[in-house]
Design a protein around this motif. Sequence first.
Motif, mmCIF file in Angstrom:
data_model
loop_
_atom_site.group_PDB
_atom_site.id
_atom_site.type_symbol
_atom_site.label_atom_id
_atom_site.label_comp_id
_atom_site.label_asym_id
_atom_site.label_seq_id
_atom_site.Cartn_x
_atom_site.Cartn_y
_atom_site.Cartn_z
ATOM 1 N N HIS A 14 -3.799 -2.228 -8.879
ATOM 2 C CA HIS A 14 -5.253 -2.400 -8.795
ATOM 3 C C HIS A 14 -5.588 -3.723 -8.111
ATOM 4 C CE1 HIS A 14 -9.446 -2.725 -10.205
ATOM 5 N NE2 HIS A 14 -9.397 -1.427 -10.327
ATOM 6 N N MET A 15 -4.859 -4.778 -8.472
ATOM 7 C CA MET A 15 -5.113 -6.087 -7.859
ATOM 8 C C MET A 15 -4.817 -6.036 -6.352
ATOM 9 S SD MET A 15 -3.483 -8.976 -6.578
ATOM 10 C CE MET A 15 -1.925 -9.431 -7.352
ATOM 11 N N LEU A 16 -3.683 -5.442 -5.983
ATOM 12 C CA LEU A 16 -3.329 -5.366 -4.562
ATOM 13 C C LEU A 16 -4.348 -4.512 -3.800
ATOM 14 C CD1 LEU A 16 0.535 -4.938 -4.893
ATOM 15 C CD2 LEU A 16 -0.682 -6.982 -4.109
ATOM 16 N N GLU A 17 -4.825 -3.450 -4.438
ATOM 17 C CA GLU A 17 -5.834 -2.599 -3.805
ATOM 18 C C GLU A 17 -7.126 -3.392 -3.584
ATOM 19 O OE1 GLU A 17 -7.145 0.802 -6.094
ATOM 20 O OE2 GLU A 17 -7.064 2.039 -4.284
ATOM 21 N N ASN A 52 3.149 -2.548 1.848
ATOM 22 C CA ASN A 52 4.173 -3.510 1.425
ATOM 23 C C ASN A 52 3.538 -4.781 0.891
ATOM 24 O OD1 ASN A 52 6.639 -2.111 2.190
ATOM 25 N ND2 ASN A 52 5.863 -2.324 4.291
ATOM 26 N N ALA A 53 4.154 -5.354 -0.112
ATOM 27 C CA ALA A 53 3.615 -6.589 -0.681
ATOM 28 C C ALA A 53 4.743 -7.490 -1.172
ATOM 29 C CB ALA A 53 2.659 -6.281 -1.835
ATOM 30 N N ALA A 58 7.248 -1.827 -1.934
ATOM 31 C CA ALA A 58 6.197 -0.960 -1.411
ATOM 32 C C ALA A 58 5.466 -0.288 -2.559
ATOM 33 C CB ALA A 58 6.801 0.091 -0.487
ATOM 34 N N VAL A 59 4.179 -0.067 -2.344
ATOM 35 C CA VAL A 59 3.351 0.677 -3.295
ATOM 36 C C VAL A 59 3.104 2.052 -2.693
ATOM 37 C CG1 VAL A 59 1.162 0.758 -4.542
ATOM 38 C CG2 VAL A 59 2.194 -1.453 -3.986
ATOM 39 N N GLY A 91 0.079 -5.731 2.913
ATOM 40 C CA GLY A 91 -0.306 -5.158 4.198
ATOM 41 C C GLY A 91 -0.243 -3.641 4.147
ATOM 42 N N ALA A 92 -1.116 -3.023 4.928
ATOM 43 C CA ALA A 92 -1.146 -1.558 4.978
ATOM 44 C C ALA A 92 -1.643 -1.113 6.349
ATOM 45 C CB ALA A 92 -2.065 -1.000 3.897
#
Length: 181
Positions: A131-134, A57-58, A36-37, A77-78
Amino acid sequence: MTLSCRPVSDLAIIMGLPNHIDPRKLAMQIIRLEGAVDRSCLPRLAAAVVCITGPVNAKVSFENQQSRAKLVDGTVGANVEMQCQRCLDSVAIDLQSSFSLQVVSCDEHVDRVAESREPWIVEERMASLHHMLEDELLLVLPAVSYHPSGKCTGDAFMQQQGGDGVIDSPFDILKSIKKRV
Ligand SMILES: [Zn+2]
């Protein structure tokens, strides 16, 4: 070659999503990161929605191809709340993104990226995973959101006004950046 061709035993799964990563090294090691982020690590997403309500979560897999291409595949996912554009109340939105990236060192190398993939430009050794996941979550963020029909106090108003308009997402610029292969 895809991940599914590789024996599962080669893949090392590490729980946790650190921000600063060396994606090429992780690809050489064939690593999958899962975790999780913290929502505080996603300020652009937080600014684009009413709030981020649940854990982000990723799962991110790094793979080194025989062609030496460094591949990054995953899902993120968020759960967020956005403002319903009919009644202006909050509406829950489940954001889910899956991505297939290839690490390249600069703009000039994006033509080396397979057609099925997006370039991930990592100029230095290290990159920001958060940053990439965002970026990936912003790409699937709807431009406008509404409560389902019948569950919105603004339904009667919209019937008077006519149908919904299509509005470009402010994050379309991200798509154009990523698609300029
Ligand atoms: Zn509504």
